[in-house]
Design an enzyme around this catalytic site. Structure first.
Site, PDB file in Angstrom:
ATOM      1  N   SER A   1     -26.651 -17.413   1.992  1.00 13.64           N
ATOM      2  CA  SER A   1     -26.458 -18.801   1.572  1.00 13.64           C
ATOM      3  C   SER A   1     -25.203 -19.330   2.230  1.00 13.64           C
ATOM      4  CB  SER A   1     -26.313 -18.896   0.056  1.00 13.64           C
ATOM      5  OG  SER A   1     -25.871 -20.182  -0.338  1.00 13.64           O
TER       6      SER A   1
ATOM      7  N   TYR B   1     -21.803 -16.030  -7.528  1.00 19.26           N
ATOM      8  CA  TYR B   1     -22.948 -16.315  -6.656  1.00 19.26           C
ATOM      9  C   TYR B   1     -22.516 -16.326  -5.194  1.00 19.26           C
ATOM     10  CZ  TYR B   1     -26.658 -18.686  -4.171  1.00 19.26           C
ATOM     11  OH  TYR B   1     -27.624 -19.002  -3.245  1.00 19.26           O
TER      12      TYR B   1
END
Length: 243
Positions: free
Chosen positions: A126, A139
């Site tokens: 990501s 995250y």
């Protein structure tokens, strides 16, 4: 090719499975939601093989004996609170899904690829693994791990004809990512994508198709994909309060 896709029941995983089956590949799709996988099986036919499993408790004996491509797609974000207010259980869930499950499945597949003398691993990272933002805490860290893990795999696998790529998407609509992050608050999730032309799961599926169809001697180490409307915004400075 025989391709293993995790998180196949929605979002990127569904689009990836659909695209690759349509191109004539055999896809094994792993996910927890049996009903979603059954629907995908009905749609895609005999070249799609569902594997019902929770990746955090995965039994590697259920894997096919040949895997040409592993796509570690499954992952999630939970919450957007700053670190001092975050839920510790959410942190552990992200670590178990985004890191531990990826490591375990990769460890199970690698001997098969080494024995075959060929293989491709695509790990979904990501942009959060490269650019910090408030609330991304664990995250973002888990996705930074994915990038570093891929780099180290590539080093360990030198000379074994196995490609390893980190694919790092930015803002993407048409998935359950924000619905999961905000724990079912669909209005809040919808607001994330209002009035922006985000990338789509099909964009990511097409990118993965391009990656796996490159000549075997070509390895794309790291590929970041953002919508045109998104950028890293630069660094910020917090001023002292005056008065």
């Amino acid at each position: 090719m025989q391709i293993l896709v995790t998180g196949a029941s929605s979002g990127f995983g569904t689009a990836i499975s659909q695209t690759l089956v349509q191109q004539g590949h055999t896809v094994y799709g792993i996910a927890r939601r049996k009903e979603k996988l059954q629907q995908l099986k009905q749609q895609l036919g005999e070249n799609f093989h569902p594997i019902y499993a929770d990746l955090t408790q995965f039994d590697a004996s259920t894997l096919p004996k040949q895997i040409d491509v592993l796509i570690n797609n499954a992952g999630l974000a939970l919450g957007l609170e700053p670190a001092d207010q975050a839920n510790l259980a959410d942190w552990h869930t992200m670590i178990n899904t985004n890191i531990t499950a990826v490591v375990a499945l990769t460890h199970a597949v690698l001997p098969l690829m080494v024995k075959q003398g060929i293989g491709t691993i695509i790990n979904l990272g990501s942009t959060a693994g490269r650019y910090a933002y408030t609330g991304a805490n664990v995250y973002g860290a888990s996705k930074a791990f994915i990038s570093q893990f891929s780099d180290n795999l590539r080093t360990d696998l030198a000379g074994k004809n196995i490609r390893v790529t980190t694919l790092a998407p930015g803002l993407c609509s048409g998935t359950e990512f924000s619905n999961v992050r905000f724990k079912g608050d669909n209005e809040r999730a919808k607001a994330v994508y209002d009035d922006v032309d985000a990338i789509t799961p099909q964009d990511i599926a097409d990118t993965i198709s391009w990656l796996i169809h490159l000549p075997q001697h070509v390895n794309v180490n790291y590929l970041e994909v953002m919508p045109t409307c998104q950028n890293s915004a630069g660094l910020s400075v917090t001023k002292k309060h005056i008065g």
